[in-house]
Design a protein around this motif. Structure first.
Motif, mmCIF file in Angstrom:
data_model
loop_
_atom_site.group_PDB
_atom_site.id
_atom_site.type_symbol
_atom_site.label_atom_id
_atom_site.label_comp_id
_atom_site.label_asym_id
_atom_site.label_seq_id
_atom_site.Cartn_x
_atom_site.Cartn_y
_atom_site.Cartn_z
ATOM 1 N N MET A 130 0.845 -1.174 0.000
ATOM 2 C CA MET A 130 0.000 0.000 0.000
ATOM 3 C C MET A 130 0.896 1.244 0.000
ATOM 4 N N PHE A 131 0.564 2.185 -0.822
ATOM 5 C CA PHE A 131 1.313 3.434 -0.977
ATOM 6 C C PHE A 131 0.452 4.554 -0.408
ATOM 7 N N GLU A 132 1.005 5.358 0.512
ATOM 8 C CA GLU A 132 0.248 6.443 1.125
ATOM 9 C C GLU A 132 0.815 7.785 0.699
ATOM 10 N N VAL A 133 -0.098 8.712 0.379
ATOM 11 C CA VAL A 133 0.298 10.057 -0.019
ATOM 12 C C VAL A 133 -0.465 11.043 0.849
ATOM 13 N N ALA A 134 0.269 11.981 1.473
ATOM 14 C CA ALA A 134 -0.375 13.046 2.236
ATOM 15 C C ALA A 134 -0.740 14.164 1.277
ATOM 16 N N ARG A 135 -2.028 14.422 1.128
ATOM 17 C CA ARG A 135 -2.511 15.462 0.222
ATOM 18 C C ARG A 135 -2.320 16.839 0.847
ATOM 19 N N SER A 136 -2.333 17.877 0.030
ATOM 20 C CA SER A 136 -2.145 19.232 0.533
ATOM 21 C C SER A 136 -3.288 19.664 1.444
ATOM 22 N N CYS A 137 -4.462 19.046 1.304
ATOM 23 C CA CYS A 137 -5.600 19.378 2.163
ATOM 24 C C CYS A 137 -5.506 18.682 3.513
ATOM 25 N N GLY A 138 -4.511 17.797 3.677
ATOM 26 C CA GLY A 138 -4.328 17.097 4.940
ATOM 27 C C GLY A 138 -4.819 15.667 4.927
ATOM 28 N N ALA A 139 -5.579 15.283 3.918
ATOM 29 C CA ALA A 139 -6.097 13.915 3.824
ATOM 30 C C ALA A 139 -4.997 12.953 3.384
ATOM 31 N N ILE A 140 -5.118 11.717 3.789
ATOM 32 C CA ILE A 140 -4.179 10.664 3.388
ATOM 33 C C ILE A 140 -4.847 9.825 2.300
ATOM 34 N N HIS A 141 -4.203 9.705 1.157
ATOM 35 C CA HIS A 141 -4.712 8.886 0.055
ATOM 36 C C HIS A 141 -3.895 7.600 0.012
ATOM 37 N N ARG A 142 -4.570 6.482 -0.064
ATOM 38 C CA ARG A 142 -3.907 5.183 -0.132
ATOM 39 C C ARG A 142 -4.164 4.559 -1.498
ATOM 40 N N GLU A 143 -3.094 4.017 -2.079
ATOM 41 C CA GLU A 143 -3.193 3.396 -3.401
ATOM 42 C C GLU A 143 -2.452 2.067 -3.357
ATOM 43 N N ARG A 144 -3.073 1.037 -3.852
ATOM 44 C CA ARG A 144 -2.403 -0.266 -3.870
ATOM 45 C C ARG A 144 -1.391 -0.311 -5.012
ATOM 46 N N LEU A 145 -0.318 -1.044 -4.808
ATOM 47 C CA LEU A 145 0.741 -1.130 -5.803
ATOM 48 C C LEU A 145 0.756 -2.457 -6.552
ATOM 49 N N ASP A 146 0.113 -3.462 -5.991
ATOM 50 C CA ASP A 146 0.123 -4.756 -6.668
ATOM 51 C C ASP A 146 -0.872 -4.758 -7.825
ATOM 52 N N LYS A 147 -0.690 -5.692 -8.726
ATOM 53 C CA LYS A 147 -1.577 -5.793 -9.889
ATOM 54 C C LYS A 147 -2.795 -6.651 -9.543
ATOM 55 N N THR A 148 -3.955 -6.158 -9.899
ATOM 56 C CA THR A 148 -5.170 -6.939 -9.740
ATOM 57 C C THR A 148 -5.392 -7.737 -11.030
ATOM 58 N N THR A 149 -6.348 -8.619 -11.007
ATOM 59 C CA THR A 149 -6.684 -9.392 -12.210
ATOM 60 C C THR A 149 -7.153 -8.454 -13.313
ATOM 61 N N GLU A 150 -7.923 -7.451 -12.935
ATOM 62 C CA GLU A 150 -8.408 -6.471 -13.917
ATOM 63 C C GLU A 150 -7.233 -5.714 -14.551
ATOM 64 N N ASP A 151 -6.236 -5.363 -13.720
ATOM 65 C CA ASP A 151 -5.056 -4.670 -14.246
ATOM 66 C C ASP A 151 -4.303 -5.557 -15.238
ATOM 67 N N LYS A 152 -4.175 -6.829 -14.918
ATOM 68 C CA LYS A 152 -3.474 -7.749 -15.821
ATOM 69 C C LYS A 152 -4.213 -7.895 -17.146
ATOM 70 N N ASP A 153 -5.544 -7.920 -17.084
ATOM 71 C CA ASP A 153 -6.336 -8.021 -18.311
ATOM 72 C C ASP A 153 -6.170 -6.778 -19.178
ATOM 73 N N ARG A 154 -6.068 -5.611 -18.543
ATOM 74 C CA ARG A 154 -5.914 -4.347 -19.279
ATOM 75 C C ARG A 154 -4.461 -4.033 -19.595
ATOM 76 N N GLU A 155 -3.518 -4.856 -19.080
ATOM 77 C CA GLU A 155 -2.074 -4.603 -19.194
ATOM 78 C C GLU A 155 -1.726 -3.231 -18.618
ATOM 79 N N PHE A 156 -2.259 -2.957 -17.431
ATOM 80 C CA PHE A 156 -2.082 -1.686 -16.734
ATOM 81 C C PHE A 156 -1.101 -1.874 -15.593
#
Length: 111
Positions: A1-27
């Motif tokens: 999990m990748f966390e980014v502190a936004r300028s508004c103070g909120a924390i945004h979390r983004e997964r880094l691993d590939k999902t099945t959907e990502d593999k299908d889209r080659e994303f």
């Protein structure tokens, strides 16, 4: 999990691993994540470097045979990379000196 502190103070979390959907889209998620948000000072200071880096990477890829390393061992690969860097620096030096001789540059470029 990748966390980014936004300028508004909120924390945004983004997964880094590939999902099945990502593999299908080659994303690839990791290729799309910015290390520094556009609002940060570091982003503003370094944004212009990306085009230069991409150009160098493109030259390296096109200089190899169909984007494949032309040697087998890591030691030889390192030697190829050192040779590439030395040749790029030598070309840059020659271009700079030619421009200086022709009066196209008054002083060294500022970084």
């Amino acid at each position: 999990m990748f966390e980014v502190a936004r300028s508004c103070g909120a924390i945004h979390r983004e997964r880094l691993d590939k999902t099945t959907e990502d593999k299908d889209r080659e994303f690839s998620r990791t290729e799309r994540i910015r290390q520094h948000p556009p609002e940060s000072e570091y982003y503003k200071d370094t944004y212009g470097y990306r085009a230069d880096i991409e150009s160098t990477n493109n030259n390296l890829d096109s200089g190899l045979y169909r984007q494949r390393m032309i040697v087998d061992t890591p030691e030889r690969q390192a030697l190829i990379m050192v040779g590439f860097c030395i040749s790029r620096n030598a070309i840059s030096q020659q271009v700079y000196e030619a421009r200086l001789r022709e009066g196209l540059l008054d002083e060294p470029p500022r970084m």
